[in-house]
Scaffold this active site. Sequence first.
Site, mmCIF file in Angstrom:
data_model
loop_
_atom_site.group_PDB
_atom_site.id
_atom_site.type_symbol
_atom_site.label_atom_id
_atom_site.label_comp_id
_atom_site.label_asym_id
_atom_site.label_seq_id
_atom_site.Cartn_x
_atom_site.Cartn_y
_atom_site.Cartn_z
ATOM 1 C CD GLU A 4 -2.137 2.636 -3.584
ATOM 2 O OE1 GLU A 4 -3.190 3.236 -3.796
ATOM 3 O OE2 GLU A 4 -1.531 2.707 -2.507
ATOM 4 C CG ASP A 7 -1.752 1.174 1.420
ATOM 5 O OD1 ASP A 7 -2.725 1.254 0.669
ATOM 6 O OD2 ASP A 7 -1.475 2.035 2.288
HETATM 7 C C1 GLC Z 1 -3.935 3.393 -0.404
HETATM 8 C C2 GLC Z 1 -5.229 2.634 -0.307
HETATM 9 C C3 GLC Z 1 -6.294 3.563 0.192
HETATM 10 C C4 GLC Z 1 -5.902 4.052 1.560
HETATM 11 C C5 GLC Z 1 -4.521 4.691 1.521
HETATM 12 C C6 GLC Z 1 -3.980 4.894 2.904
HETATM 13 O O1 GLC Z 1 -3.999 4.401 -1.349
HETATM 14 O O2 GLC Z 1 -5.539 2.042 -1.523
HETATM 15 O O3 GLC Z 1 -7.547 2.948 0.236
HETATM 16 O O4 GLC Z 1 -6.853 4.970 2.023
HETATM 17 O O5 GLC Z 1 -3.585 3.898 0.850
HETATM 18 O O6 GLC Z 1 -3.589 3.675 3.477
#
Ligand code: GLC
Length: 598
Positions: free
Chosen positions: A303, A241
């Site tokens: 991500e 993440d």
């Molecule tokens: C990433 C996740 C999102 C979350 C953020 C903070 O972007 O996909 O849903 O709010 O991280 O952890």
Amino acid sequence: MFKRQLISLLLASALSSSLRAQAPASAHGAWYEHAVIYEIYPRSFQDTNGDGVGDLNGITQRLDYLQSLGVDAIWIAPMYPSPQVDFGYDIANYEAVDPQYGTLADMDRLIAEAKKRHIRVLLDMVLNHTSDKHPWFVESAGSKTNPRADWFIWNDGKATNDTHAPNAHQGPHGWVVPPNDWSSLFQGSAWEWVPARGQFYYHFFYKQQPDLNWRNPAVEKAMFDAMRFWLDRGVAGFRLDAVTTLFEDPELHDDGPTGKLDASGFPESNHVRTSGLPEVHDVMRRLRVMVDGYHDERVLVGEIYVPATAELLGWYGPRSAPELQLPMDTLVGFHTEAPGQETGKNVALNIAHFRKTIVEMEAALDGHQPLLVFDNHDNTRSWDRFGDGAHNPLIARLIATMLFTTRSAALLYYGQELGMATHTPTQREDVRDPIGITGWPKEKGRDGERTPMQWTSGPQAGFSSNPQTWLPVAADRSSVNVASESADASSLLNWYRTLAAIRRGNPTMRDGALVMLDATNPAVLSYARTPVSPSGHALVVSLNMTAQPQVVHLDLKAAGIGGPGVKTLLGDAAALNGVTSLATFMLPPYATLIAEVQ
Ligand code: GLC
Ligand code: CA
């Protein structure tokens, strides 16, 4: 909602048992190179204990469905103990399961049952921050001298004479304001005051998500230990993440303003000092070494939102010191109409954008395998992001086809295979996502793309026995649901199943190079996948991205593709069944054709 059209799905006889055979996901390379990875938002997938919130046993119960869809791996959004401010992305214990989702034993059973169905389980790993209720942060916030005092980013702030300045506090040595202009991605200042320490802490996301201090080796060790805990239990890897934000400028220089105010009215900063710092790559290399120690192809998915495809290259790392196997390519699927415009807003199909970014994905990644994605839990669903309101079912097939017929691993988000739409709350009282509460009405939050999975046309769409589901079940469940679509050969669900089967069984689709055809056509995106062996057949994909019928002329010879014969593998209009030559053929509005050249 949009009226769903009846689409005649054509399956040529070629698509017979051989293509549907359940061959192992990757005979040549690693399993993940051609994987179909399915993202599950655990709150919204299947509730089995009647509390209106999905759970791990619900996922286990639906594994047969996922297998029938052709899924190789599931990524489960955070299911760890959490105050649920950011619905699990605020973790209070990295080595347990939140009781509302089940127990560790449930997770063990899920992993084992998934394995029986050749489905791997990936967990979501939030490295950037913990919950403010995590014992590490509670301890860290208690004093300046505790053993974890340096596990988060603490700062005294800047002295001020203006006691009415925003975020001004009386510190041990007088009034102070935050040390710099850093803004939170989730609105407001990125600095939060803690009276007990007389200091601010930094948070890139919500204030309940304090950023960890990755310059402290003890933090890295604790997080790697947490990952080993799960790898030892049999998880196949992690989706990392927000991994671009692990490090920030140690000297805390200003980010500089973007010139815009966020939805709460706070001046947005550029995030150049808080995101994309090079130090993160050292951590990624060490993490990869740790994960590779398991010798059975555990995988790191990232991500990653970067402005250009070539920047993804850095996330794969050098061949001699690799980093992530699958950093997500979010450029193809989450583009905007104009530079600077937010993602997640309605955008029309932009053929020039798709052509450019798909070519880049093929050419700019130095042979690394891309991971393509059009939907996730942070963006409005592709159904209505690309849909025009009149042709959504056809447009959804175009998106599905791009996702499954380019040379990449594919990431699907639950409900995408059904054509689930975004159901954004219509009044502030109904919003659950905090950014939608503070940002209303400018920013309505992410609830719309997180509504419960639609299994049946019955009560709560088969998601829960409890009428009080955590987010409302969408009204379009009467036609958009697994049961109805399974029974309808021409449904979007069966379109996805067929695409997955073609990918699985066809070597050209798995490994063949991608070559753009008719590359200046402003209406139809066409590309070929070239055979990997002399006896193989080329495949041609043509996607009409307009509401008008289009006559297409493809010069296959010029592209070095031989064979006069053509066989339709998949098409969503009756006319496409009769295509005998690709030199000239007609594509109805928003139609898709996948043909094999023989
Ligand atoms: C990433 C996740 C999102 C979350 C953020 C903070 O972007 O996909 O849903 O709010 O991280 O952890
Ligand atoms: Ca950070």
